[in-house]
Design an enzyme around this catalytic site. Structure first.
Site, PDB file in Angstrom:
ATOM      1  N   ARG A  53      36.692  28.180  50.871  1.00 52.26           N
ATOM      2  CA  ARG A  53      37.283  28.976  50.491  1.00 52.26           C
ATOM      3  C   ARG A  53      38.222  29.333  49.041  1.00 52.26           C
ATOM      4  NH1 ARG A  53      42.205  31.697  52.375  1.00 52.26           N
ATOM      5  NH2 ARG A  53      41.115  31.203  54.276  1.00 52.26           N
ATOM      6  N   TYR A 105      28.655  52.330  36.800  1.00 51.97           N
ATOM      7  CA  TYR A 105      27.894  52.134  37.913  1.00 51.97           C
ATOM      8  C   TYR A 105      28.501  53.278  39.384  1.00 51.97           C
ATOM      9  CZ  TYR A 105      26.129  49.737  42.109  1.00 51.97           C
ATOM     10  OH  TYR A 105      25.683  49.417  43.180  1.00 51.97           O
ATOM     11  N   ASP A 181      33.224  46.024  31.669  1.00 55.78           N
ATOM     12  CA  ASP A 181      31.903  45.691  32.390  1.00 55.78           C
ATOM     13  C   ASP A 181      30.833  44.970  31.806  1.00 55.78           C
ATOM     14  OD1 ASP A 181      29.606  44.813  34.647  1.00 55.78           O
ATOM     15  OD2 ASP A 181      30.290  46.684  35.585  1.00 55.78           O
ATOM     16  N   LYS A 206      22.831  40.522  38.134  1.00 51.92           N
ATOM     17  CA  LYS A 206      21.512  41.060  36.935  1.00 51.92           C
ATOM     18  C   LYS A 206      21.279  40.155  35.619  1.00 51.92           C
ATOM     19  CE  LYS A 206      22.256  44.412  39.396  1.00 51.92           C
ATOM     20  NZ  LYS A 206      23.927  44.943  39.489  1.00 51.92           N
TER      21      LYS A 206
HETATM   22  C1  LIG Z   1      26.767  47.560  35.919  1.00 51.03           C
HETATM   23  C2  LIG Z   1      27.701  46.884  37.064  1.00 51.03           C
HETATM   24  N1  LIG Z   1      28.305  46.930  37.721  1.00 51.03           N
HETATM   25  C3  LIG Z   1      28.677  45.927  38.772  1.00 51.03           C
HETATM   26  C4  LIG Z   1      27.113  46.609  39.336  1.00 51.03           C
HETATM   27  C5  LIG Z   1      27.791  45.932  41.177  1.00 51.03           C
HETATM   28  O1  LIG Z   1      27.600  44.608  41.015  1.00 51.03           O
HETATM   29  P1  LIG Z   1      26.915  43.915  42.486  1.00 51.03           P
HETATM   30  O2  LIG Z   1      25.519  45.043  43.258  1.00 51.03           O
HETATM   31  O3  LIG Z   1      26.770  42.641  42.437  1.00 51.03           O
HETATM   32  O4  LIG Z   1      28.075  44.248  43.302  1.00 51.03           O
HETATM   33  C6  LIG Z   1      26.216  46.638  39.485  1.00 51.03           C
HETATM   34  C7  LIG Z   1      25.283  46.624  40.353  1.00 51.03           C
HETATM   35  O5  LIG Z   1      24.818  46.899  39.789  1.00 51.03           O
HETATM   36  C8  LIG Z   1      26.344  47.305  37.647  1.00 51.03           C
HETATM   37  O6  LIG Z   1      24.930  47.029  37.541  1.00 51.03           O
END
Ligand SMILES: Cc1ncc(COP(=O)(O)O)c(C=O)c1O
Length: 387
Positions: A53, A105, A181, A206
């Site tokens: 961890r 998101y 992000d 992604k």
């Molecule tokens: C722009 C963006 N940020 C964060 C996330 C969240 O990531 P995760 O699904 O890996 O938890 C996503 C998921 O679709 C996303 O498209």
């Protein structure tokens, strides 16, 4: 890669950064250290690893690799993008205020409003494509600005340098961390730390992983104090990825540059095709001259990415019909994999924003354009739009 072989070329970093042949066996690939614990020659004496961890060598390799790609000093990997986001928000004290781009998101919005808000942190959602609006939202208790660019799902481009300049120049600027992000662009297309951001966050699920076979998250920063606190939280809260997931992500990243170039090329062709189609009211793609921030995108990004959104002339019914009729584009959430996906954000990825101040248009369809042959992609979209 040793420190005297440092390079700024992302193509080389993607393949090598953080990874040395295994000292025990010479294995050229970082092994999957599938272990929870590590033997200690004497109590408290160890080789840097005591419990997985806290640290795991496969995770260390991934963390160093992603940090190098983002041009940052420190990287941390998490079990998902949301775990990375959640850990970042734990940097804040109750009473803090966060400015958030108003196109993010849906899961980020859900976490902020339904989980973090209960800890006494407040959020304001502003149009981040307007840097003045972002700076005007700063309050004495503002501690974080949370940005996506291009935004999800409307693909607006946010002027990072302008926001950094205005926010950092405000009276409480020195207390504010600017987080980007960078999931949609990937470090191949833009490196927010180099544009002045403090922290970069990723859903590595992604483009970084790139094959829709693993869920993960990451954070990169140059700020040693922020890193120390996050490292503490990573271990204390424990939202860490397993060794196999780290290995899969590392394996995916090795072709990031090749995949991204093809994603961009295919998405451009798809966007141009859709822009000329009578069923489509508007195509949202930063690589189109018709895009609101096209010139900014040209300056800020190395390419325009693999995501294309369209607003259908026939509204929600047409959007649902289009999304259901493709054959090669699979109807699914997520993005950034080698295969093409289509989705209806209003009822899928962004359903948690329904009726909120950041709700998405019901007539919107979002495409994650993959790396297949572009003629097949366009033929599929053409047949799906013939209704
Ligand atoms: C722009 C963006 N940020 C964060 C996330 C969240 O990531 P995760 O699904 O890996 O938890 C996503 C998921 O679709 C996303 O498209």
């Amino acid at each position: 890669m040793t420190t005297d072989e440092r390079t700024d070329h992302l193509d080389t970093l993607a393949v090598h950064a953080g990874q040395e042949p295994d000292p025990a066996t010479g294995a050229i690939m970082t092994p999957i250290y599938q272990t929870s614990t590590y033997v200690q020659p004497a109590p408290g004496e160890h080789l840097g690893y005591e419990y997985s961890r806290t640290d795991n060598p496969t995770r260390t390799a991934l963390q160093q690799n992603i940090a190098a790609l983002e041009g940052g000093g420190y990287g941390l990997a998490f079990a998902s993008g949301m775990a990375a986001t959640d850990t970042l928000l734990r940097l804040l004290e109750p009473g803090s205020h966060v400015i958030v781009g108003n196109d993010v998101y849906g899961g980020t919005y859900r976490l902020f409003e339904q989980v973090i808000a209960r800890t006494g942190i407040t959020f304001d959602y502003v149009d981040a494509s307007n840097a003045v609006a972002v700076a005007s939202a700063v309050r004495p208790e503002t501690r974080m600005v949370w940005l996506e660019t291009p935004t999800n799902p409307l693909l607006a481009v946010v002027n990072l340098e302008d926001i950094v300049r205005r926010v950092k120049g405000s009276t409480s600027g020195k207390y504010i961390k600017i987080v980007v992000d960078n999931t949609f662009a990937s470090p191949y297309l833009q490196q927010p730390l180099r544009l002045g951001a403090d922290i970069v966050m990723h859903s590595t699920t992604k483009y970084l992983s790139g094959h829709s076979d693993v869920v993960g998250g990451a954070v990169v920063t140059d700020d040693a104090e922020v890193y120390e606190r996050l490292k503490f939280l990573q271990n204390a809260a424990g939202a860490v990825p397993g060794a196999f997931d780290c290995w899969l992500t590392l394996r995916g990243i090795k072709t990031l540059h090749l995949r991204m170039a093809r994603h961009c090329e295919n998405a451009q062709a798809v966007a141009e095709f859709l822009e000329g189609h009578e069923a489509v009211e508007q195509v949202l793609y930063p690589g189109l001259a018709s895009h609101r921030q096209y010139e900014l995108a040209v300056r800020q990004m190395r390419g325009f990415g693999g995501m294309v959104s369209v607003i259908m002339r026939g509204g929600e019914a047409a959007a649902r019909e289009f999304a259901a009729r493709t054959r090669l584009f699979a109807l699914a959430e997520s993005l950034g994999g080698v295969e093409s996906l289509i989705e209806h954000p209003y009822s899928m990825t962004h359903a948690s924003t329904a009726e909120s101040e950041i709700a998405v248009p019901p007539g919107l369809v979002r495409l994650s354009v993959g790396i297949e042959h572009v003629d097949d992609l366009i033929a599929d979209l053409a047949q799906a739009l013939a209704f």
